[in-house]
Design a protein around this motif. Structure first.
Motif, PDB file in Angstrom:
ATOM      1  N   PRO A  46       0.806  -1.219   0.000  1.00 36.75           N
ATOM      2  CA  PRO A  46       0.000   0.000   0.000  1.00 36.75           C
ATOM      3  C   PRO A  46       0.842   1.274   0.000  1.00 36.75           C
ATOM      4  O   PRO A  46       0.430   2.293  -0.562  1.00 36.75           O
ATOM      5  CB  PRO A  46      -0.849  -0.122   1.267  1.00 36.75           C
ATOM      6  N   HIS A  47       2.032   1.201   0.575  1.00 33.82           N
ATOM      7  CA  HIS A  47       2.909   2.375   0.607  1.00 33.82           C
ATOM      8  C   HIS A  47       3.506   2.686  -0.768  1.00 33.82           C
ATOM      9  O   HIS A  47       4.134   3.718  -0.945  1.00 33.82           O
ATOM     10  CB  HIS A  47       4.000   2.195   1.653  1.00 33.82           C
ATOM     11  N   ALA A  48       3.264   1.830  -1.733  1.00 35.12           N
ATOM     12  CA  ALA A  48       3.697   2.111  -3.104  1.00 35.12           C
ATOM     13  C   ALA A  48       2.761   3.116  -3.770  1.00 35.12           C
ATOM     14  O   ALA A  48       3.123   3.725  -4.776  1.00 35.12           O
ATOM     15  CB  ALA A  48       3.746   0.821  -3.915  1.00 35.12           C
ATOM     16  N   TYR A  49       1.560   3.279  -3.217  1.00 36.39           N
ATOM     17  CA  TYR A  49       0.560   4.158  -3.820  1.00 36.39           C
ATOM     18  C   TYR A  49      -0.066   5.169  -2.861  1.00 36.39           C
ATOM     19  O   TYR A  49      -0.430   6.262  -3.280  1.00 36.39           O
ATOM     20  CB  TYR A  49      -0.550   3.307  -4.455  1.00 36.39           C
ATOM     21  N   LEU A  50      -0.202   4.825  -1.592  1.00 40.74           N
ATOM     22  CA  LEU A  50      -0.867   5.721  -0.644  1.00 40.74           C
ATOM     23  C   LEU A  50      -0.236   7.113  -0.540  1.00 40.74           C
ATOM     24  O   LEU A  50      -0.958   8.092  -0.373  1.00 40.74           O
ATOM     25  CB  LEU A  50      -0.936   5.086   0.748  1.00 40.74           C
ATOM     26  N   PRO A  51       1.078   7.249  -0.660  1.00 42.98           N
ATOM     27  CA  PRO A  51       1.655   8.593  -0.563  1.00 42.98           C
ATOM     28  C   PRO A  51       1.194   9.541  -1.672  1.00 42.98           C
ATOM     29  O   PRO A  51       1.354  10.748  -1.555  1.00 42.98           O
ATOM     30  CB  PRO A  51       3.166   8.350  -0.648  1.00 42.98           C
ATOM     31  N   GLU A  52       0.602   8.987  -2.727  1.00 41.03           N
ATOM     32  CA  GLU A  52       0.032   9.862  -3.750  1.00 41.03           C
ATOM     33  C   GLU A  52      -1.256  10.505  -3.250  1.00 41.03           C
ATOM     34  O   GLU A  52      -1.701  11.515  -3.780  1.00 41.03           O
ATOM     35  CB  GLU A  52      -0.208   9.081  -5.039  1.00 41.03           C
ATOM     36  N   LEU A  53      -1.855   9.894  -2.208  1.00 39.18           N
ATOM     37  CA  LEU A  53      -3.087  10.411  -1.629  1.00 39.18           C
ATOM     38  C   LEU A  53      -2.860  11.076  -0.279  1.00 39.18           C
ATOM     39  O   LEU A  53      -3.605  11.968   0.104  1.00 39.18           O
ATOM     40  CB  LEU A  53      -4.094   9.260  -1.438  1.00 39.18           C
ATOM     41  N   LEU A  54      -1.862  10.615   0.459  1.00 38.30           N
ATOM     42  CA  LEU A  54      -1.601  11.086   1.820  1.00 38.30           C
ATOM     43  C   LEU A  54      -0.198  11.673   1.915  1.00 38.30           C
ATOM     44  O   LEU A  54       0.718  11.217   1.243  1.00 38.30           O
ATOM     45  CB  LEU A  54      -1.729   9.922   2.808  1.00 38.30           C
ATOM     46  N   SER A  63      -0.232   8.478  10.108  1.00 42.43           N
ATOM     47  CA  SER A  63      -0.929   7.523  10.973  1.00 42.43           C
ATOM     48  C   SER A  63      -2.066   6.838  10.233  1.00 42.43           C
ATOM     49  O   SER A  63      -2.287   5.633  10.402  1.00 42.43           O
ATOM     50  CB  SER A  63      -1.473   8.235  12.215  1.00 42.43           C
ATOM     51  N   LEU A  64      -2.792   7.581   9.409  1.00 42.09           N
ATOM     52  CA  LEU A  64      -3.864   6.990   8.612  1.00 42.09           C
ATOM     53  C   LEU A  64      -3.301   5.958   7.643  1.00 42.09           C
ATOM     54  O   LEU A  64      -3.838   4.857   7.514  1.00 42.09           O
ATOM     55  CB  LEU A  64      -4.631   8.074   7.855  1.00 42.09           C
ATOM     56  N   GLY A  65      -2.224   6.296   6.974  1.00 42.40           N
ATOM     57  CA  GLY A  65      -1.592   5.353   6.046  1.00 42.40           C
ATOM     58  C   GLY A  65      -1.137   4.086   6.742  1.00 42.40           C
ATOM     59  O   GLY A  65      -1.333   2.970   6.226  1.00 42.40           O
ATOM     60  N   LEU A  66      -0.546   4.220   7.931  1.00 40.37           N
ATOM     61  CA  LEU A  66      -0.120   3.040   8.694  1.00 40.37           C
ATOM     62  C   LEU A  66      -1.318   2.200   9.122  1.00 40.37           C
ATOM     63  O   LEU A  66      -1.268   0.967   9.088  1.00 40.37           O
ATOM     64  CB  LEU A  66       0.706   3.464   9.908  1.00 40.37           C
ATOM     65  N   ALA A  67      -2.421   2.861   9.495  1.00 44.28           N
ATOM     66  CA  ALA A  67      -3.629   2.128   9.897  1.00 44.28           C
ATOM     67  C   ALA A  67      -4.216   1.357   8.712  1.00 44.28           C
ATOM     68  O   ALA A  67      -4.631   0.195   8.857  1.00 44.28           O
ATOM     69  CB  ALA A  67      -4.663   3.089  10.477  1.00 44.28           C
ATOM     70  N   ILE A  68      -4.245   1.973   7.555  1.00 47.22           N
ATOM     71  CA  ILE A  68      -4.728   1.282   6.352  1.00 47.22           C
ATOM     72  C   ILE A  68      -3.846   0.064   6.079  1.00 47.22           C
ATOM     73  O   ILE A  68      -4.338  -1.022   5.782  1.00 47.22           O
ATOM     74  CB  ILE A  68      -4.750   2.242   5.142  1.00 47.22           C
ATOM     75  N   GLY A  89       8.105   2.642  10.643  1.00 45.51           N
ATOM     76  CA  GLY A  89       6.839   2.165  10.085  1.00 45.51           C
ATOM     77  C   GLY A  89       6.862   0.674   9.818  1.00 45.51           C
ATOM     78  O   GLY A  89       5.885  -0.038  10.087  1.00 45.51           O
ATOM     79  N   MET A  90       7.988   0.177   9.300  1.00 44.79           N
ATOM     80  CA  MET A  90       8.123  -1.260   9.058  1.00 44.79           C
ATOM     81  C   MET A  90       8.066  -2.026  10.374  1.00 44.79           C
ATOM     82  O   MET A  90       7.429  -3.083  10.456  1.00 44.79           O
ATOM     83  CB  MET A  90       9.445  -1.555   8.339  1.00 44.79           C
TER      84      MET A  90
END
Length: 108
Positions: A46-54, A63-68, A89-90
């Protein structure tokens, strides 16, 4: 050898510059694609794409990205750690897998 299923790719994302974060996102995509092809499984990062949104620099959005990621991890058959560094985070993702009970679908 991995059994067919879904595996969570755990690799570094956080970095001091947006360029380094982008590089880490691309590396996560590479890990995801390489593992999917090599082992005929579904690999998710998910961290390959979520930073484009968060925004990873915002503690709230990080924190939201880690929860997802933790919700997705709970649905995976395993976790694959990639890279030379274990980021904070890892470590949270690894701890989540090690110290949580099996997900409901594991007991069905």
């Amino acid at each position: 050898m991995l059994k067919k299923g879904m595996y969570y790719i755990c690799s570094p994302l956080s970095a001091s510059t947006k360029e380094e974060i982008q590089k880490n996102m691309l590396q996560a995509r590479h890990y995801m694609e390489s593992i999917s092809q090599s082992f005929s499984c579904r690999a998710i990062a998910p961290h390959a794409y979520l930073p484009e949104l968060l925004d990873d620099q915002s503690q709230r959005e990080r924190s939201l990205g880690l929860a997802i990621g933790q919700v997705l991890l709970s649905w995976c058959d395993g976790l694959i750690v990639c890279g030379d560094v274990i980021s904070s985070g890892m470590k949270k993702e690894i701890d989540c897998l090690l110290y949580t009970s099996p997900s409901p679908r594991d007991t069905e």
